[in-house]
Scaffold this active site. Sequence first.
Site, short mmCIF file in Angstrom:
data_model
loop_
_atom_site.label_atom_id
_atom_site.label_comp_id
_atom_site.label_asym_id
_atom_site.label_seq_id
_atom_site.Cartn_x
_atom_site.Cartn_y
_atom_site.Cartn_z
N ASP A 166 0.83 -1.20 0.00
CA ASP A 166 0.00 0.00 0.00
C ASP A 166 0.86 1.25 0.00
O ASP A 166 0.54 2.23 -0.65
CB ASP A 166 -0.95 0.00 1.21
CG ASP A 166 -0.22 -0.14 2.54
OD1 ASP A 166 0.91 -0.67 2.55
OD2 ASP A 166 -0.77 0.28 3.57
N ARG A 201 5.28 4.32 6.16
CA ARG A 201 4.83 4.22 7.55
C ARG A 201 4.94 2.77 8.04
O ARG A 201 5.40 1.89 7.31
CB ARG A 201 3.41 4.75 7.70
CG ARG A 201 2.37 3.92 6.99
CD ARG A 201 1.00 4.56 7.12
NE ARG A 201 -0.01 3.80 6.42
CZ ARG A 201 -1.02 4.35 5.73
NH1 ARG A 201 -1.11 5.65 5.62
NH2 ARG A 201 -1.90 3.57 5.14
N ASP A 202 4.50 2.53 9.25
CA ASP A 202 4.62 1.20 9.84
C ASP A 202 3.52 0.27 9.32
O ASP A 202 2.72 -0.25 10.07
CB ASP A 202 4.55 1.30 11.37
CG ASP A 202 3.33 2.10 11.83
OD1 ASP A 202 2.57 2.59 10.95
OD2 ASP A 202 3.13 2.24 13.04
N GLU A 203 3.49 0.11 7.99
CA GLU A 203 2.47 -0.72 7.38
C GLU A 203 3.10 -1.50 6.23
O GLU A 203 3.45 -2.65 6.39
CB GLU A 203 1.29 0.14 6.91
CG GLU A 203 0.04 -0.68 6.69
CD GLU A 203 -1.24 0.14 6.75
OE1 GLU A 203 -1.21 1.30 7.18
OE2 GLU A 203 -2.29 -0.39 6.33
N ASP A 256 -5.55 -2.72 -2.99
CA ASP A 256 -4.69 -1.79 -3.71
C ASP A 256 -4.08 -2.48 -4.93
O ASP A 256 -4.02 -1.92 -6.02
CB ASP A 256 -3.58 -1.27 -2.78
CG ASP A 256 -4.13 -0.70 -1.47
OD1 ASP A 256 -4.99 -1.35 -0.87
OD2 ASP A 256 -3.69 0.37 -1.06
N TRP A 302 -11.16 -6.20 -2.22
CA TRP A 302 -9.82 -6.55 -1.77
C TRP A 302 -9.57 -8.02 -2.13
O TRP A 302 -8.70 -8.34 -2.92
CB TRP A 302 -9.70 -6.32 -0.25
CG TRP A 302 -9.28 -4.93 0.08
CD1 TRP A 302 -8.07 -4.56 0.60
CD2 TRP A 302 -10.00 -3.72 -0.09
NE1 TRP A 302 -8.01 -3.20 0.74
CE2 TRP A 302 -9.17 -2.65 0.33
CE3 TRP A 302 -11.26 -3.39 -0.58
CZ2 TRP A 302 -9.57 -1.31 0.28
CZ3 TRP A 302 -11.66 -2.07 -0.62
CH2 TRP A 302 -10.84 -1.05 -0.20
N GLU A 329 -2.39 9.02 -0.95
CA GLU A 329 -3.45 8.16 -0.43
C GLU A 329 -4.78 8.91 -0.36
O GLU A 329 -5.83 8.34 -0.61
CB GLU A 329 -3.05 7.68 0.98
CG GLU A 329 -4.07 6.79 1.65
CD GLU A 329 -3.55 6.21 2.95
OE1 GLU A 329 -2.61 6.80 3.53
OE2 GLU A 329 -4.06 5.16 3.38
N HIS A 357 1.07 6.17 -2.46
CA HIS A 357 0.05 5.14 -2.39
C HIS A 357 -0.48 4.97 -3.81
O HIS A 357 -1.18 5.84 -4.31
CB HIS A 357 -1.08 5.68 -1.51
CG HIS A 357 -1.51 4.77 -0.43
ND1 HIS A 357 -0.75 4.56 0.70
CD2 HIS A 357 -2.62 4.01 -0.29
CE1 HIS A 357 -1.39 3.71 1.50
NE2 HIS A 357 -2.54 3.35 0.91
C1 BGC Z 1 -4.06 0.85 3.55
C2 BGC Z 1 -4.92 0.85 2.35
C3 BGC Z 1 -5.72 -0.41 2.48
C4 BGC Z 1 -6.63 -0.17 3.62
C5 BGC Z 1 -7.70 -1.16 3.81
C6 BGC Z 1 -4.93 1.04 4.74
O1 BGC Z 1 -4.25 1.15 5.92
O2 BGC Z 1 -3.02 1.77 3.49
O3 BGC Z 1 -4.37 1.18 1.18
O4 BGC Z 1 -6.30 -0.90 1.35
O5 BGC Z 1 -5.90 0.05 4.80
O6 BGC Z 1 -8.43 -0.88 4.86
#
Ligand code: BGC
Length: 882
Positions: free
Chosen positions: A458, A462-464, A471, A534, A744, A765
């Site tokens: 995504d 960040r911490d993801e 996406d 998704w 984003e 994003h």
């Molecule tokens: C992500 C998104 C993702 C979404 C779904 C987010 O934190 O960055 O791109 O699809 O969560 O809930």
Amino acid sequence: MLKVNEVKINYLKEPMGITDSPQFSWILDSDKKNVVQCAYRLQISTMQSFDALVYDSQKVDNEESAHVFADGFLPESATKYFVRVKVLDNHGEETAYSEPAAFLSGLISNDEWKASFISAESKEDTNHSKGTYLRKELTINKKLKQATAYTTALGLYHFYVNGEKVGEDQMAPGWTSYENRLLYQTHDITSCLKEGDNALGAHIGAGWYKGAMGFQRKQSIYGKQAGFLCQIHLQYEDGSNEIVISDDSWLGCESPVVFSEIYDGEIYDANLEQNGWNLPGFNDSHWQRSEALLVDHKILVAQPGCKVKKIESLPVQKIFKTPQGDTVIDFGQNLTGWISFKVNGKSGEKVILNCFEVLDKDGNVYLDNLRTAKETLEYICNGDGKTIYEPNFTFQGFRYAKVASYPGELLAENFTAYVVHSDMEETGTFSCSNPDLNQLQHNITWGLKGNFLDVPTDCPQRDERLGWTGDAQIFCRTASYIMDTYTFFSKWLKDLSADQTPEGGVPHVIPDILNGVIDPDPHMAQEAHSATAWADAAVINPWTLYLVYGDKKIIHNQYQSMKAWIDFMTDHSVDGIWSYKQQFGDWVALDAEEGSYLGATPNELICTAYYAYSSGLFAKMAKAIGMDEDYQTYWQLHKDIVSVFKKNFFTEDGLMTAQTQTAHIVALYFDLVPEKYKEQTAKSLVALLEKENGHLVTGFVGTPYFCHALSENGYTKEAYDLLLKDDFPSWLYQIRKGATTIWEHWDGIKEDGSMWSADMNSFNHYAYGAIGDWLYRVVVGIEADEQEPGYKHFMISPHIGGGLAYAKGTFKSVYGEISVHWQRDGKTIQLEFTVPVNTTATLVLPEIDQIITDDGIKFIKNEDGYEGVVGSGDYLVTYTIL
Ligand code: BGC
């Protein structure tokens, strides 16, 4: 002259790690028009001279120059093969043999693995993300013919032979569903070894395997000790063979990498360096024996290509001081990768760089949107003179770096940003007379570069940085125009299958570290899987690959996974309407209620629309591979769901029950509108757009198809108007705000310079970059034909508009480069285009007044405009538009 230009193996130029019967493709060139391949001959040899043939197809009367198999050929392990092709065309012309292409095989059976995973860490290191070294010496007494190394890690690694890094791989072995699939890398190390003493070395880091990942920063998700695996197959000139393996006789010790993690960056203490640790003759008496780990070899899978590499580098644009007094380096481009720097400091002096994406309203460093990710590089000097450092086991999403510490004079020339992503061939270009749209194309491309680092993520900062399925689904078609994504996505889709729930549910992120692996985030539902749009990546991404590359293998590979996902929806649907626990709806749409991320379009409508769409795509794919019974069943299912949709989401007057832009967009684009209400629905969509002053208020679900839904229904002008809006919310608003990647949020940075909430505000994003698809398929007008996928036959149908004086695009299909270039002078259009050898195209010219010059094309007039079928070649047509 007819020529075979480029032979590829499994979409790659020189793959290493082929373990089954590969696919071959080649591109043909000819100076004639209407050229079709009639026959080919393909040979495989273990010698570049082709003296030792292991396969000869003889003359095969066949038009196919892509997805060609060498029937009955299976590679042997650790062997280098050469391939060449010659071709005969419909004009009777025959080529010479092509330049040879080559590939190196992997280990054909996992039973051949003799090596053990080894670790220099102990169980006490569970919560450490430090670097460790492993080494072993090896003596070679005979003349080597071929040396092939197979290596991988539990964590990340760099592999060295005699002090030199082997291969250009970064972040290897990448991120997969590690419990089920761990990729190993294949290297030809023949020229790295010498007769006499040699040293093998590995540097290991925590990576995705055991670094703190996910919303809750959980450590050691996959295992407690980082480890390494190595098996080297040596073939000597005298015909003898030897295998060298990693085992607990290798010695290990800690490396200067004191800490390194994906989100937080790296701390490197040069005082801990051990010169010559990976060279022969190094005194390793203080090193410890490594520990052999119990890992089943059955999870090992060869990675033939699409490795993560340093693809390009960017110099510093400027160094400046912020109003708050921070010193900041600006690379001029938001990117993913890392900074390398030169430094000459005294022992203990430090370089500290905090990487970040944007400056705040006042021009100061803005770190808040990184959430807990530190994105910091810290280097501790050892006083030994000038050195160059670059991080080992981490990457950052950044444009800027705050220089928190740097000994000596800060010179721009001492810093370089490396752009790091999966190595994919660039296949598509787009440009036009509008500089803002060119910048949009630039930003879309950089969104791709920034988020295709082994996994489609995504965001990179960040911490993801997770493989969010939605996406990846939304952006797949756009990405597959810009770059050759076949290997990238087919790898990720295997992880998707591996991580599906036993009932066929599809996790929100792949590799899945949310669903049952980590305790879910408080705002994640108990079951983090099966959200519509998704989870549909399970079907839409294979379909997209099939359409773009024409390759049925992706259907075979993903068949059970796709079917399981459709069945999952069926199992959880009531009277054809489906929904499941946690849904993201039209994520981050602007018609959401205050404080919510979920847009106004009801979940059930979106869920059922996708259920219809995915089941239809699956049925078509079943048909494509001859699964006729499944085709009948699932096509019927698709038709039933479409009826349910029409019945439930339209009123008796033909109005949609949800008066949202997104509801209309999906209904139109997925063909779910009762025929008699089509015009009315398209009109309503235009009215909903007008209500917002021509602005979109859509989120992840509606945005990608908005312009398509308009232009497919006679509203091309409105689609252009929407595309070209430049006030909030719009694609060009962010361009006005200086974006170099896709944001984003439509208002990531607001008109007054303030930020959208820091808890979810990525500036890299790719999702909304899905508009690229409309630029390529509609503005330029290069459109695939699902009857002859892979652009064996395709449509050229440019839609002139938006005040553009010209637009041009190129797309390198598996058959060669398609190009389209239109220029407008008043009402007159000059259209130049190229159709690759061995393909055909149908020119569809809408809204046309008359053809002026037809370049020999026989046009017929129908309700869509003027149509003409062409064979390969370069063409120039002029016409006037209404
Ligand atoms: C992500 C998104 C993702 C979404 C779904 C987010 O934190 O960055 O791109 O699809 O969560 O809930």
